[in-house]
Design a protein around this motif. Structure first.
Motif, PDB file in Angstrom:
ATOM      1  N   PRO A   1       0.909  -1.235  -0.125  1.00  0.00           N
ATOM      2  CA  PRO A   1      -0.012   0.212   0.009  1.00  0.00           C
ATOM      3  C   PRO A   1       0.927   1.354   0.075  1.00  0.00           C
ATOM      4  N   LYS A   2       0.371   2.299  -0.646  1.00  0.00           N
ATOM      5  CA  LYS A   2       1.196   3.616  -0.856  1.00  0.00           C
ATOM      6  C   LYS A   2       0.718   4.309   0.598  1.00  0.00           C
ATOM      7  N   ALA A   3       1.692   5.098   0.859  1.00  0.00           N
ATOM      8  CA  ALA A   3       1.841   5.838   2.237  1.00  0.00           C
ATOM      9  C   ALA A   3       1.212   7.343   1.919  1.00  0.00           C
ATOM     10  N   SER A   4      -0.004   7.160   1.465  1.00  0.00           N
ATOM     11  CA  SER A   4      -0.686   8.451   0.951  1.00  0.00           C
ATOM     12  C   SER A   4      -2.029   8.446   1.454  1.00  0.00           C
ATOM     13  N   ALA A   5      -2.627   9.756   1.915  1.00  0.00           N
ATOM     14  CA  ALA A   5      -4.064   9.745   2.237  1.00  0.00           C
ATOM     15  C   ALA A   5      -4.868   9.773   0.728  1.00  0.00           C
ATOM     16  N   THR A   6      -4.215  10.100  -0.305  1.00  0.00           N
ATOM     17  CA  THR A   6      -4.794  10.168  -1.702  1.00  0.00           C
ATOM     18  C   THR A   6      -5.218   8.531  -1.900  1.00  0.00           C
ATOM     19  N   PRO A   7      -6.518   8.478  -2.410  1.00  0.00           N
ATOM     20  CA  PRO A   7      -7.045   7.060  -2.622  1.00  0.00           C
ATOM     21  C   PRO A   7      -6.112   6.697  -3.919  1.00  0.00           C
ATOM     22  N   THR A   8      -5.781   5.276  -3.906  1.00  0.00           N
ATOM     23  CA  THR A   8      -5.026   4.760  -4.800  1.00  0.00           C
ATOM     24  C   THR A   8      -5.821   4.811  -6.098  1.00  0.00           C
ATOM     25  N   ALA A   9      -5.090   4.653  -7.509  1.00  0.00           N
ATOM     26  CA  ALA A   9      -6.050   4.262  -8.515  1.00  0.00           C
ATOM     27  C   ALA A   9      -6.003   2.858  -8.724  1.00  0.00           C
ATOM     28  N   SER A  10      -7.209   2.400  -9.384  1.00  0.00           N
ATOM     29  CA  SER A  10      -7.585   1.156  -9.632  1.00  0.00           C
ATOM     30  C   SER A  10      -6.356   0.723 -10.811  1.00  0.00           C
ATOM     31  N   ALA A  11      -6.323  -0.757 -10.436  1.00  0.00           N
ATOM     32  CA  ALA A  11      -5.352  -1.439 -11.545  1.00  0.00           C
ATOM     33  C   ALA A  11      -5.927  -1.214 -13.098  1.00  0.00           C
ATOM     34  N   SER A  12      -5.445  -0.758 -14.067  1.00  0.00           N
ATOM     35  CA  SER A  12      -5.923  -0.707 -15.385  1.00  0.00           C
ATOM     36  C   SER A  12      -6.354  -2.029 -15.817  1.00  0.00           C
ATOM     37  N   VAL A  13      -7.337  -2.020 -16.897  1.00  0.00           N
ATOM     38  CA  VAL A  13      -8.104  -3.143 -17.058  1.00  0.00           C
ATOM     39  C   VAL A  13      -7.430  -3.865 -18.260  1.00  0.00           C
ATOM     40  N   ALA A  14      -7.320  -5.108 -18.420  1.00  0.00           N
ATOM     41  CA  ALA A  14      -6.640  -5.707 -19.411  1.00  0.00           C
ATOM     42  C   ALA A  14      -7.261  -5.448 -20.705  1.00  0.00           C
ATOM     43  N   PRO A  15      -6.726  -5.490 -22.071  1.00  0.00           N
ATOM     44  CA  PRO A  15      -7.386  -5.004 -23.050  1.00  0.00           C
ATOM     45  C   PRO A  15      -7.979  -6.294 -23.619  1.00  0.00           C
ATOM     46  N   THR A  16      -9.104  -5.887 -24.154  1.00  0.00           N
ATOM     47  CA  THR A  16     -10.176  -7.147 -24.784  1.00  0.00           C
ATOM     48  C   THR A  16      -9.229  -7.367 -26.272  1.00  0.00           C
ATOM     49  N   PRO A  17      -8.852  -8.527 -26.399  1.00  0.00           N
ATOM     50  CA  PRO A  17      -8.171  -8.852 -27.688  1.00  0.00           C
ATOM     51  C   PRO A  17      -9.126  -8.627 -28.859  1.00  0.00           C
ATOM     52  N   THR A  18      -8.599  -8.390 -29.910  1.00  0.00           N
ATOM     53  CA  THR A  18      -9.474  -8.298 -31.283  1.00  0.00           C
ATOM     54  C   THR A  18      -9.454  -9.628 -31.839  1.00  0.00           C
ATOM     55  N   PRO A  19     -10.699 -10.247 -32.276  1.00  0.00           N
ATOM     56  CA  PRO A  19     -10.767 -11.551 -32.527  1.00  0.00           C
ATOM     57  C   PRO A  19     -10.216 -11.474 -34.113  1.00  0.00           C
ATOM     58  N   ALA A  20      -9.749 -12.638 -34.445  1.00  0.00           N
ATOM     59  CA  ALA A  20      -9.211 -12.475 -35.807  1.00  0.00           C
ATOM     60  C   ALA A  20     -10.600 -13.047 -36.709  1.00  0.00           C
ATOM     61  N   PRO A  21     -10.893 -12.534 -37.933  1.00  0.00           N
ATOM     62  CA  PRO A  21     -11.992 -12.544 -38.439  1.00  0.00           C
ATOM     63  C   PRO A  21     -12.064 -14.070 -38.937  1.00  0.00           C
ATOM     64  N   PRO A  22     -13.362 -14.684 -38.791  1.00  0.00           N
ATOM     65  CA  PRO A  22     -13.617 -15.964 -39.300  1.00  0.00           C
ATOM     66  C   PRO A  22     -13.120 -16.120 -40.817  1.00  0.00           C
ATOM     67  N   PRO A  23     -12.424 -17.391 -41.264  1.00  0.00           N
ATOM     68  CA  PRO A  23     -12.220 -17.673 -42.560  1.00  0.00           C
ATOM     69  C   PRO A  23     -13.348 -17.535 -43.556  1.00  0.00           C
ATOM     70  N   LEU A  24     -12.946 -16.941 -44.681  1.00  0.00           N
ATOM     71  CA  LEU A  24     -14.065 -16.823 -45.716  1.00  0.00           C
ATOM     72  C   LEU A  24     -14.133 -18.304 -46.487  1.00  0.00           C
ATOM     73  N   SER A  25     -15.493 -18.516 -46.709  1.00  0.00           N
ATOM     74  CA  SER A  25     -15.571 -19.850 -47.633  1.00  0.00           C
ATOM     75  C   SER A  25     -14.922 -19.733 -49.081  1.00  0.00           C
ATOM     76  N   GLN A  26     -14.797 -20.775 -49.418  1.00  0.00           N
ATOM     77  CA  GLN A  26     -14.189 -20.675 -51.030  1.00  0.00           C
ATOM     78  C   GLN A  26     -15.753 -20.182 -51.894  1.00  0.00           C
ATOM     79  N   PRO A  27     -15.303 -19.377 -52.839  1.00  0.00           N
ATOM     80  CA  PRO A  27     -16.567 -18.631 -53.375  1.00  0.00           C
ATOM     81  C   PRO A  27     -17.132 -19.579 -54.548  1.00  0.00           C
ATOM     82  N   LEU A  28     -18.321 -19.323 -54.934  1.00  0.00           N
ATOM     83  CA  LEU A  28     -18.809 -19.719 -56.215  1.00  0.00           C
ATOM     84  C   LEU A  28     -18.731 -18.617 -57.166  1.00  0.00           C
TER      85      LEU A  28
END
Length: 376
Positions: free
Chosen positions: A50-77
């Motif tokens: 804990p920090k020796a300070s009367a100031t409230p500590t900042a909350s931990a940063s939120v882990a980034p949400t990974p960007t999902p890879a786009p699903p593969p495209l079907s071979q076209p007709l």
């Protein structure tokens, strides 16, 4: 198979998040274009001391949400659809994910529709007609399977020597019908069609899987980049006998197509999709300038007539200039074709060209040809 005469003096056998402006939906494209915003930077674990300070500590940063890879495209007709005036209104072109239009013999044009998401159920596609050399180029770069009805001896020989899946007059999924307007009005050879149900069965029978490429990143129509020119209407010079006019509809963000009269062929006005009886509308029109290459067409008409075929420089490693119409704006672009997948489209400053959600229509024209706009 018997050869059929097409047009005048022709010897070829005939055979993502979605924009509110887009009038059709595509579950596949929506999946391809789905993006999830990721937080910037890596997260850091909170200190256990804990920090020796009367100031409230900042909350931990939120882990980034990974960007999902786009699903593969079907071979076209890839399906060949004709555009002689007797073939209008065609069925199903508005449901294709990508469409190429290009000149054939006698100045008429042909469409190659590319479906990554197969047409639904009873929705018709057609009239289906013969293959051209550019059809084989598109099969080479997009993969999948090409469906057509006949071709010249020259093209058939090229198809036999080419890799990739191609099917000449497969019945099913092709069938003769008198239902759609062109078939009822003119009969054969404008009565060869397919539909979503037959294509789904055919797709499974030929064991199509997926491709290694993706389509373009999309830009909302409401957020076009600078550098464009306002153009509410323009004409595309595919040939002297095929000069479609496209008109922008601000209420939908799409372009409607009309077919004016030319010296050889009658005009047919606004081009509808016979499945819906509504105008065929597309949000992206790419004018692709490419080298037009005359080739020996066939040996079927030694007494004269059209014996010269056309090929186009759009294959792997090809590049060139062009124009893009999107959101009522007209942009100058450059294009470069890789080994597989769609061409890369860039603006003059090298940034990706803005491609809106929805269908992309390529108008292949000769090198140096540009659209014309009405005088103010």
């Amino acid at each position: 198979m018997p050869r059929r005469v097409e047009g005048i003096n022709l010897v070829y056998s005939c055979g993502y998040a979605m924009s509110p402006f887009t009038t059709r939906t595509s579950a596949l494209l929506a999946g391809v274009l789905l993006t999830v915003a990721a937080c910037g930077g890596a997260s850091h674990a909170a200190s256990s001391t804990p920090k020796a300070s009367a100031t409230p500590t900042a909350s931990a940063s939120v882990a980034p949400t990974p960007t999902p890879a786009p699903p593969p495209l079907s071979q076209p007709l890839l399906i060949q659809v004709e555009n002689l005036y007797q073939a209008r209104p065609q069925s199903g072109l508005s449901s294709a994910d990508v469409v190429y239009e290009y000149q054939t013999e006698g100045g008429i044009s042909r469409f190659t529709g590319i479906w990554f998401t197969k047409p639904a159920g009873a929705n018709m596609v057609g009239p289906v007609r013969s293959a051209r050399l550019i059809s084989l180029r598109l099969l080479q770069i997009y993969g999948g399977a090409l469906i057509y009805s006949g071709a010249s001896n020259y093209v058939l020989a090229q198809a036999s020597a080419a890799s990739g899946k191609h099917y000449d007059d497969p019945e099913p999924p092709l069938f003769r019908t008198s239902t759609p307007p062109p078939a009822a009005r003119y009969g054969a050879p404008h009565n060869l069609y397919t539909n979503g149900s037959d294509l789904a069965t055919f797709d499974q029978s030929i064991n199509l899987s997926t491709v290694s490429y993706q389509l373009w990143t999309r830009t909302p129509i409401a957020q076009p980049p600078s550098g464009g020119t306002v153009a509410s209407s323009f004409e595309v010079p595919i040939s002297a006998e095929e000069t479609p006019i496209f008109t922008y509809e601000p209420s939908t963000g799409d372009y409607e197509r009309s077919e004016p009269a030319t010296p050889e062929y009658p005009g047919t006005g606004i081009l509808n999709d016979a499945n819906t009886s509504a105008p065929w509308e597309t949000p992206n029109i790419v004018i692709l300038q490419a080298q037009t290459i005359p080739t020996p067409a066939d040996n079927e008409n030694p007494s004269g007539g059209y014996t010269e075929g056309l090929d186009f420089g759009i294959g792997p490693s090809a590049s060139g200039s062009g124009q893009l119409a999107v959101g009522g704006q007209l942009y100058s672009i450059n294009w470069a074709q890789g080994a597989t997948g769609p061409p890369q489209l860039t603006l003059a400053d090298g940034q990706p060209a803005p491609i809106a959600p929805g269908q992309v229509l390529f108008e292949v024209v000769n090198t140096g040809a540009t659209v014309t706009t009405p005088a103010p």
